[in-house]
Design a protein around this motif. Structure first.
Motif, mmCIF file in Angstrom:
data_model
loop_
_atom_site.group_PDB
_atom_site.id
_atom_site.type_symbol
_atom_site.label_atom_id
_atom_site.label_comp_id
_atom_site.label_asym_id
_atom_site.label_seq_id
_atom_site.Cartn_x
_atom_site.Cartn_y
_atom_site.Cartn_z
ATOM 1 N N GLN A 1 7.617 -7.302 7.501
ATOM 2 C CA GLN A 1 6.646 -6.881 8.507
ATOM 3 C C GLN A 1 6.986 -5.506 9.088
ATOM 4 O O GLN A 1 6.097 -4.685 9.303
ATOM 5 C CB GLN A 1 6.567 -7.925 9.624
ATOM 6 N N SER A 2 8.263 -5.243 9.333
ATOM 7 C CA SER A 2 8.678 -3.961 9.913
ATOM 8 C C SER A 2 8.331 -2.791 9.001
ATOM 9 O O SER A 2 8.001 -1.701 9.464
ATOM 10 C CB SER A 2 10.183 -3.965 10.192
ATOM 11 N N CYS A 3 8.397 -3.033 7.695
ATOM 12 C CA CYS A 3 8.116 -1.971 6.721
ATOM 13 C C CYS A 3 6.655 -1.938 6.299
ATOM 14 O O CYS A 3 6.292 -1.200 5.370
ATOM 15 C CB CYS A 3 9.019 -2.143 5.505
ATOM 16 N N GLN A 4 5.814 -2.743 6.949
ATOM 17 C CA GLN A 4 4.368 -2.778 6.705
ATOM 18 C C GLN A 4 4.062 -3.046 5.232
ATOM 19 O O GLN A 4 3.247 -2.366 4.605
ATOM 20 C CB GLN A 4 3.716 -1.477 7.182
ATOM 21 N N LEU A 5 4.729 -4.080 4.708
ATOM 22 C CA LEU A 5 4.547 -4.453 3.318
ATOM 23 C C LEU A 5 3.445 -5.487 3.164
ATOM 24 O O LEU A 5 3.065 -6.152 4.133
ATOM 25 C CB LEU A 5 5.867 -4.991 2.750
ATOM 26 N N SER A 6 2.953 -5.615 1.968
ATOM 27 C CA SER A 6 1.892 -6.583 1.675
ATOM 28 C C SER A 6 1.963 -6.955 0.204
ATOM 29 O O SER A 6 2.566 -6.247 -0.605
ATOM 30 C CB SER A 6 0.506 -5.998 2.007
ATOM 31 N N GLY A 7 1.342 -8.078 -0.154
ATOM 32 C CA GLY A 7 1.281 -8.498 -1.551
ATOM 33 C C GLY A 7 2.554 -9.158 -2.014
ATOM 34 O O GLY A 7 2.651 -10.381 -2.082
ATOM 35 N N GLY B 1 0.810 -1.212 0.000
ATOM 36 C CA GLY B 1 0.000 0.000 0.000
ATOM 37 C C GLY B 1 0.842 1.259 0.000
ATOM 38 O O GLY B 1 2.042 1.236 -0.275
ATOM 39 N N ILE B 2 0.211 2.374 0.340
ATOM 40 C CA ILE B 2 0.866 3.683 0.271
ATOM 41 C C ILE B 2 2.062 3.746 1.216
ATOM 42 O O ILE B 2 3.179 4.082 0.801
ATOM 43 C CB ILE B 2 -0.133 4.809 0.614
ATOM 44 N N LEU B 3 1.861 3.416 2.481
ATOM 45 C CA LEU B 3 2.928 3.544 3.466
ATOM 46 C C LEU B 3 4.066 2.575 3.203
ATOM 47 O O LEU B 3 5.237 2.964 3.167
ATOM 48 C CB LEU B 3 2.379 3.337 4.876
ATOM 49 N N GLY B 4 3.745 1.307 2.993
ATOM 50 C CA GLY B 4 4.785 0.317 2.739
ATOM 51 C C GLY B 4 5.593 0.646 1.501
ATOM 52 O O GLY B 4 6.820 0.488 1.480
ATOM 53 N N SER B 5 4.915 1.127 0.463
ATOM 54 C CA SER B 5 5.612 1.488 -0.771
ATOM 55 C C SER B 5 6.585 2.641 -0.542
ATOM 56 O O SER B 5 7.738 2.599 -0.985
ATOM 57 C CB SER B 5 4.608 1.877 -1.860
ATOM 58 N N SER B 6 6.113 3.667 0.152
ATOM 59 C CA SER B 6 6.973 4.838 0.357
ATOM 60 C C SER B 6 8.156 4.513 1.263
ATOM 61 O O SER B 6 9.262 5.016 1.051
ATOM 62 C CB SER B 6 6.160 6.011 0.924
#
Length: 368
Positions: free
Chosen positions: A286-292, A128-133
């Protein structure tokens, strides 16, 4: 039977424009046409959106490395649920069920296209937005990993607006050589290996062409390993691969132009090393709040230390890209990988909607 419409979004005003087109072509070829209707949106280097009507036309764009002017221009109309893609020539709207962005670098991996998807109320493949940035900004990425006790190489950050105050002596504790990198760029674009202080100025000038913030990073001596991640809450890890650069470092040219670098899948590792790399990769994810999806790149030193280099939140899908190759070696075909990525986009979108509903419920309770 109605199929799900998948908008592959590629190109873009980025130094990685050509790689994006090649990645998009492989994704389009791999997607199961019996389950999904493909809509190809190609963005030229000035930011105009065009509807490329079929894979053959996309292949021509990929071969030329640019988008022609003979396609109909289109535009998204952000209107919440049901936002359409509008053909600006025919005024015909197209319904999009899910975004599949493969915009490497700025506008694709920095949260920009993810923000548009959110405005349009459309699921989006990848973080998402946060994980991507977070994943895009090497400076912020390193800060977050350090806070979570995940090892990264020592570095300093130089801001363009404060360059006049930069003291070269600040890098003495890093030693030489160092790597100079734009903080917000991928595919080794703008990266230089600096072996002497005299080379530093040219490296900074080069890096500042691509970003307002530059990372000067200590060299790590070790094997370059890559692992692919897949999932939201249920996180899966792939086979681990190794990059075998034949030049000083894994540059953009060695990756995509002269293709001098080689890869080895699987990397020759013992069970303890494999377990540690997978554990650190998942913690990073997980620390970087990534998904997908994401590819995590690490170094393995001679004394078996794992140092995280970077994450690639929209990794390449070209013929030589590691992410799809790693999954294929692990038993997941390109076709099934595409279906899984789209499924994860819907899963994450639904989870986000549940969270939004909870917020609305809290707001309503507070008013009573």
């Amino acid at each position: 039977m109605k199929t799900t419409s998948v908008a592959i979004i590629c190109g873009g005003p980025s130094a990685e424009h050509e790689v994006s087109l090649r990645s998009a072509l492989n994704i389009a070829k791999a997607i199961d046409a019996s389950l999904f209707t493909i809509i190809i949106i190609a963005i030229n280097k000035t930011g105009q959106w065009f509807h490329v009507e079929n894979i053959n036309q996309l292949e021509i764009c990929a071969q030329k490395g640019e988008i022609g002017t003979d396609f109909n221009q289109v535009s998204m109309l952000p209107q919440g649920p049901g936002s359409p893609l509008l053909n600006l020539v025919t005024q015909h709207p197209l319904t999009i069920d899910v975004f599949f962005p493969i915009l490497h670098g700025p506008f694709g991996e920095d949260g920009a296209i993810q923000g548009l998807a959110k405005f349009c109320h459309i699921p989006c493949v990848g973080p998402g937005i946060l994980g991507s940035s977070i994943g895009m900004d090497k400076d912020v990425f390193k800060m977050i990993l350090r806070q979570n006790n995940i090892p990264v190489s020592p570095s300093i950050t130089v801001h363009k607006h404060n360059l006049i105050n930069f003291d070269v002596s600040e890098i003495k504790h890093l030693g030489l050589p160092v790597y100079v990198k734009p903080c917000n760029m991928g595919s080794s674009v703008g990266v230089s290996k600096v072996k002497t202080i005299d080379e530093l100025n040219a490296a900074l000038v080069n890096a500042f062409q691509y970003d307002q913030k530059v990372l000067i990073e200590q060299q790590v001596i070790g094997r370059e390993l890559e692992i692919a991640i897949l999932g939201n809450n249920d996180i899966q890890t792939s086979t681990i691969g190794e990059v075998l650069p034949q030049t000083d470092f894994y540059s953009y040219e060695s990756k995509y132009l002269d293709q001098t670098s080689q890869t080895q899948i699987p990397a020759k590792l013992n069970e303890k090393q494999i377990a540690l790399i997978k554990e650190i990769a998942v913690r990073t994810y997980q620390s970087c709040q990534l998904s997908g999806l994401t590819r995590v790149d690490v170094f393995l030193t001679d004394d078996d230390q794992i140092i995280v280099n970077e994450v690639n939140t929209l990794p390449g899908f070209t013929n030589i890209s590691m992410y799809p190759q790693l999954w294929e070696h692990a038993g997941l075909s390109p076709r099934n990988l595409m279906s899984k990525l789209i499924e994860l986009a819907f899963e994450q979108f639904t989870a986000t909607q549940v969270s939004t509903d909870c917020m609305n419920l809290t707001t309503n309770i507070s008013k009573t």
